[in-house]
Structure formats: C-alpha cells, structure tokens
Design an enzyme around this catalytic site. Structure first.
Site, mmCIF file in Angstrom:
data_model
loop_
_atom_site.group_PDB
_atom_site.id
_atom_site.type_symbol
_atom_site.label_atom_id
_atom_site.label_comp_id
_atom_site.label_asym_id
_atom_site.label_seq_id
_atom_site.Cartn_x
_atom_site.Cartn_y
_atom_site.Cartn_z
ATOM 1 N N ILE A 15 0.830 -1.209 0.000
ATOM 2 C CA ILE A 15 0.000 0.000 0.000
ATOM 3 C C ILE A 15 0.863 1.256 0.000
ATOM 4 O O ILE A 15 0.555 2.245 -0.661
ATOM 5 C CB ILE A 15 -0.946 0.005 1.219
ATOM 6 C CG1 ILE A 15 -1.912 -1.181 1.150
ATOM 7 C CG2 ILE A 15 -1.718 1.314 1.298
ATOM 8 C CD1 ILE A 15 -2.799 -1.317 2.365
ATOM 9 N N GLY A 16 1.946 1.244 0.767
ATOM 10 C CA GLY A 16 2.796 2.428 0.841
ATOM 11 C C GLY A 16 3.980 2.185 1.746
ATOM 12 O O GLY A 16 4.166 1.103 2.313
ATOM 13 N N GLY A 18 6.935 4.547 4.434
ATOM 14 C CA GLY A 18 7.306 5.808 5.058
ATOM 15 C C GLY A 18 8.325 5.575 6.142
ATOM 16 O O GLY A 18 8.867 4.460 6.295
ATOM 17 N N GLY A 19 8.580 6.608 6.925
ATOM 18 C CA GLY A 19 9.585 6.520 7.971
ATOM 19 C C GLY A 19 9.260 5.500 9.042
ATOM 20 O O GLY A 19 10.149 5.007 9.735
ATOM 21 N N VAL A 23 3.816 -0.653 4.438
ATOM 22 C CA VAL A 23 2.439 -1.039 4.723
ATOM 23 C C VAL A 23 1.908 -1.929 3.599
ATOM 24 O O VAL A 23 2.070 -1.627 2.416
ATOM 25 C CB VAL A 23 1.539 0.207 4.872
ATOM 26 C CG1 VAL A 23 0.119 -0.200 5.229
ATOM 27 C CG2 VAL A 23 2.104 1.144 5.927
ATOM 28 N N LYS A 38 1.717 -3.529 8.943
ATOM 29 C CA LYS A 38 2.785 -2.531 8.894
ATOM 30 C C LYS A 38 4.062 -3.198 9.391
ATOM 31 O O LYS A 38 4.154 -3.597 10.553
ATOM 32 C CB LYS A 38 2.451 -1.303 9.740
ATOM 33 C CG LYS A 38 3.608 -0.299 9.816
ATOM 34 C CD LYS A 38 3.179 1.071 10.280
ATOM 35 C CE LYS A 38 2.525 1.851 9.170
ATOM 36 N NZ LYS A 38 2.378 3.292 9.489
ATOM 37 N N ASP A 131 1.613 12.353 16.207
ATOM 38 C CA ASP A 131 1.845 12.482 14.770
ATOM 39 C C ASP A 131 0.520 12.590 14.012
ATOM 40 O O ASP A 131 0.321 11.931 12.991
ATOM 41 C CB ASP A 131 2.655 11.284 14.262
ATOM 42 C CG ASP A 131 3.298 11.533 12.899
ATOM 43 O OD1 ASP A 131 3.463 12.720 12.539
ATOM 44 O OD2 ASP A 131 3.611 10.556 12.202
#
Length: 267
Positions: A15-16, A18-19, A23, A38, A131
């Site tokens: 899905i994606g 990041g830091g 995911v 995740k 966040d």
C-alpha cells in the site's frame, strides 16, 4: 513480501511506505478478513529500549475502543520481522481528499470533530498520538473518520523527549509533510503532552479549510522556523468561501505557539 505469510497473514499487495515502515494489505487466513500489515524498519527496532517502549504503547493503543480509532489486532515478530496487524479501512486519507483544494465547510468540521473525539478518548487513557496529520486520518465513504498509527510515533522518539526523529521529517513524496504539523515544542525537541495533538489537529483543520498548510517553507528548517515564529494566513484570505468568525478564533487558539494558550483538552 507479496504472497508471503507472516503467521496467519498472507501479504496481498503493498500500500505504501514511510519513515515508520512499509504497509501492506493482507488477509487474515484464520478469520478470513482483510487487514493492514505494517512492517517496521530494522533501524527502528534495533534498540531494545525503543522496542520495549513501543510495545507498551502499542498494547495501550490496542485497548482503545473507539469508533474513530483504527483497531490494532496484533503486534508480533516472526523471523526477525516486527510487524503490526490492524484494521483495514476502506476510503481515502485527508491528504488525498484535500489534494490542494479546500473541502466544504461541513465536511472539514465533521472530520475535525471526529478527530477530536478520538483524541479525547485516547488522552483520557494517557495516550498521546504525537503524529496527527492528513496522511494518518482516513475517511470512509460514509464519512466516518479513523485515525491511524496510535502508539507508533513513540517509536520514532528515540531520546524520549517528544521530538520528531530525524528519519521522519517527511512523508514519502510530500516534502516536509510531518514537520508542518508538529507543535513548536516538538520542533524544539521538548517533551510533549496532549496539547501537541491539539496543535496538530488545528493544522489539519486549516489544511482542510484552505487546501494548503499553514506553515510552509522550502526546507524542513524553514518549516520549523515558520511553526515557531509565523502566523498562518487568516482564513478570509486563504479560503475562497466565507467562514464564521468564530472558526478563526478556534483555529488561532488551537495553533497557539505556547501550549498554555491552546485548548487544554481535546474535549
């Protein structure tokens, strides 16, 4: 990872990233439901103290039972891979919904109220998100909000001071996306409390109302300087449609530089 299994979970698609990890959408083969996996990057789990603190936070977050908080199903480590399994939420995140254009007033307020409801519940249990940002707020086709990643931000906080970790200054593909939501005390690397989430929620509301961030800059340093010293452009100049004067006052208080000048509780 596509097609691989982590315990009961079969990875279907990415899905994606990041830091805070990569995911995936997956299937829980035991219960027959879609989930999100995740996978945490090794650099965030190599320190035992970080990992233990994160596990405590994740256990607390998994106990949150609220309609506007994405449910954590599992926290596990298999074959050296640390991962979280959580509820799969159909819909779009606020970043995708806004996409550079203001939302209508009713939608922006509905999303903000639901975010505040979720934060109030979490803060009542002693859990700070740290966040809150457009990429972490999902909206289903029926308009229900789900906040993602409760408990994850603490893992980034390697010095336990509440600051943004140097590896998480941006969202992937969105320059300085995280820095613009961070409260001044976060930008200074100070310890944060629930009022930092309130600041970030104010930034989120401003973004939904105007289609742009209230604090901008060409570099992360510029953005942090703006967070610390600049005031956002007033709504009557930043939004094409009129908004109630009361809304400007609410925003001003939510994004006040000094935590003492903000709303003290999400309620």
């Amino acid at each position: 990872m596509i097609g691989a299994k982590l315990g009961n979970y079969r990875i279907l698609e990415k899905i994606g990233a990041g830091g805070q990890g990569t995911v995936y959408k997956a299937t829980d083969t035991k219960l027959g439901r879609a989930v999100v996996i995740k996978v945490l990057p090794p650099e965030l789990t190599v320190k035992e103290a970080n990992l233990k603190r994160f596990e405590r936070e994740a256990r607390l977050a998994s106990a949150l039972d609220h309609p506007n908080i994405c449910t954590i199903f599992d926290l596990n480590e298999i074959g050296g891979v640390h991962f979280i399994a959580m509820q799969f939420v159909e819909g779009k995140n606020v970043r995708e919904l806004v996409n550079g254009r203001p939302l209508d007033l009713r939608s922006a307020l509905s999303i903000t109220i639901q975010v505040a409801d979720a934060l109030a519940a979490a803060h009542g249990r002693g859990i700070i998100h740290r966040d809150v940002k457009a990429g972490n707020v999902m909206v289903t086709p029926t308009g229900q909000v789900k906040i993602l990643d409760f408990g994850l931000a603490k893992l980034m906080d390697s010095d336990d001071l509440g600051g943004i970790h140097h590896t998480d200054l941006t969202e992937v593909g969105i320059p300085y996306g995280t820095a613009t939501y961070a409260a001044p005390e976060q930008a200074r690397g100070e310890r944060v409390d629930a009022r930092a989430d309130i600041f970030s929620t104010g930034v989120l509301l401003y973004e939904m109302l105007t289609g742009m961030w209230p604090f901008q800059g060409k570099t992360s340093i510029d953005v942090r300087h703006a967070v610390l010293h600049d005031d956002p452009l007033p709504l009557d100049q930043a939004r094409p449609d009129p908004t109630p004067a009361r809304l400007q006052a609410i925003l001003d208080r939510a994004v006040a530089k000094n935590p003492k000048d903000r709303y003290q509780k999400a309620e």
